[in-house]
Design a protein around this motif. Structure first.
Motif, short mmCIF file in Angstrom:
data_model
loop_
_atom_site.label_atom_id
_atom_site.label_comp_id
_atom_site.label_asym_id
_atom_site.label_seq_id
_atom_site.Cartn_x
_atom_site.Cartn_y
_atom_site.Cartn_z
N LEU A 71 0.83 -1.21 0.00
CA LEU A 71 0.00 0.00 0.00
C LEU A 71 0.87 1.26 0.00
CD1 LEU A 71 -2.78 -1.12 2.51
CD2 LEU A 71 -2.98 -0.84 0.01
N LEU A 72 1.94 1.23 0.79
CA LEU A 72 2.86 2.37 0.80
C LEU A 72 3.49 2.55 -0.58
CD1 LEU A 72 4.39 4.64 2.25
CD2 LEU A 72 6.10 2.92 2.92
N SER A 73 3.87 1.45 -1.19
CA SER A 73 4.46 1.51 -2.52
C SER A 73 3.52 2.15 -3.53
CB SER A 73 4.85 0.10 -2.98
OG SER A 73 5.30 0.12 -4.31
N ALA A 74 2.25 1.76 -3.49
CA ALA A 74 1.26 2.32 -4.41
C ALA A 74 1.08 3.82 -4.18
CB ALA A 74 -0.07 1.59 -4.26
N LEU A 75 0.99 4.21 -2.92
CA LEU A 75 0.86 5.63 -2.59
C LEU A 75 2.07 6.42 -3.08
CD1 LEU A 75 -0.58 7.96 -1.06
CD2 LEU A 75 0.77 7.28 0.93
N LEU A 76 3.26 5.88 -2.84
CA LEU A 76 4.48 6.58 -3.26
C LEU A 76 4.58 6.65 -4.78
CD1 LEU A 76 7.03 5.14 -0.68
CD2 LEU A 76 6.09 7.46 -0.74
N LEU A 77 4.14 5.60 -5.47
CA LEU A 77 4.16 5.62 -6.94
C LEU A 77 3.26 6.73 -7.47
CD1 LEU A 77 5.08 4.42 -9.63
CD2 LEU A 77 3.17 2.82 -9.45
N ILE A 78 2.07 6.86 -6.90
CA ILE A 78 1.16 7.93 -7.31
C ILE A 78 1.80 9.29 -7.07
CG2 ILE A 78 -1.03 9.06 -6.72
CD1 ILE A 78 -2.10 6.17 -6.14
N TRP A 79 2.46 9.45 -5.93
CA TRP A 79 3.11 10.72 -5.58
C TRP A 79 4.27 11.01 -6.53
CZ3 TRP A 79 5.00 11.85 0.11
CH2 TRP A 79 5.24 13.21 0.25
N VAL A 80 5.07 10.00 -6.86
CA VAL A 80 6.21 10.19 -7.78
C VAL A 80 5.69 10.62 -9.16
CG1 VAL A 80 8.01 8.98 -9.07
CG2 VAL A 80 7.81 8.62 -6.62
N GLY A 104 14.51 10.97 -4.13
CA GLY A 104 14.36 10.26 -2.86
C GLY A 104 13.01 9.59 -2.72
N LEU A 105 11.98 10.24 -3.21
CA LEU A 105 10.63 9.68 -3.17
C LEU A 105 10.55 8.41 -4.02
CD1 LEU A 105 7.85 10.51 -1.97
CD2 LEU A 105 7.39 11.65 -4.14
N ALA A 106 11.13 8.46 -5.22
CA ALA A 106 11.14 7.29 -6.10
C ALA A 106 12.00 6.18 -5.50
CB ALA A 106 11.65 7.68 -7.48
N TRP A 107 13.08 6.54 -4.85
CA TRP A 107 13.95 5.58 -4.18
C TRP A 107 13.18 4.87 -3.07
CZ3 TRP A 107 19.37 7.55 -2.20
CH2 TRP A 107 20.08 6.50 -1.65
N MET A 108 12.43 5.65 -2.29
CA MET A 108 11.61 5.09 -1.23
C MET A 108 10.55 4.16 -1.82
SD MET A 108 11.22 5.15 2.11
CE MET A 108 11.65 6.72 2.83
N GLN A 109 9.99 4.52 -2.96
CA GLN A 109 9.00 3.68 -3.62
C GLN A 109 9.63 2.35 -4.03
OE1 GLN A 109 8.53 2.63 -7.07
NE2 GLN A 109 6.67 1.60 -6.40
N HIS A 110 10.84 2.40 -4.52
CA HIS A 110 11.56 1.18 -4.90
C HIS A 110 11.73 0.26 -3.69
CE1 HIS A 110 14.83 -1.16 -6.91
NE2 HIS A 110 15.14 -1.37 -5.65
#
Length: 137
Positions: A24-33, A112-118
């Motif tokens: 779920l965090l990954s999906a949220l971060l992907l949308i944000w990126v 950094g946001l994309a890195w966190m998504q990874h």
């Protein structure tokens, strides 16, 4: 946990709820990126793509060392574990707080946001940090 070459790749033993939370965090971060990349364009798009790819470039460190299937070479493990810790990506994201750097702040934040998504995606799929021998923890 012991491993041998015949055992093959092993994924993390994280609980199902933990992996769902990472997903779920990954999906949220992907949308944000994607939002940040579309909003700002240009170098921010490049930074977003680089942030998704960069952590796995750690596989190239010592890649020719001895290792079994699903195991990283010992030389690779410290670099891999360092770049797959959320606190490191968060530190990169916080560089946007440096004053007088608006042209650098947004791309660095998005990187950094994309890195966190990874990292979140890796955890959701069961790929976590490695032991000193290169196996999944």
């Amino acid at each position: 946990m012991t491993h041998d070459a015949a055992e093959g790749a092993v994924r993390s033993s994280a609980s199902r709820p933990a992996r769902v939370a990472w997903g779920l965090l990954s999906a949220l971060l992907l949308i944000w990126v994607v939002f940040e990349a579309v909003k700002h364009g240009g170098w921010v798009i490049v930074a977003a793509v680089a942030g998704v790819v960069a952590p796995d470039l750690s596989f190239l460190v010592g890649a020719s060392g001895p290792h079994g299937h699903g195991q990283l070479p010992r030389k690779t493990v410290p670099v891999y574990n360092f770049v797959h810790r959320p606190v490191v990506a968060l530190a990169v994201m916080l560089t946007c707080l440096v004053p007088d750097s608006p042209g650098v702040a947004v791309p660095l934040f998005t990187f950094g946001l994309a890195w966190m998504q990874h990292i979140a995606s890796d955890r959701a799929f069961g790929f976590g940090l490695r032991t000193a021998e290169g196996w999944q923890r």
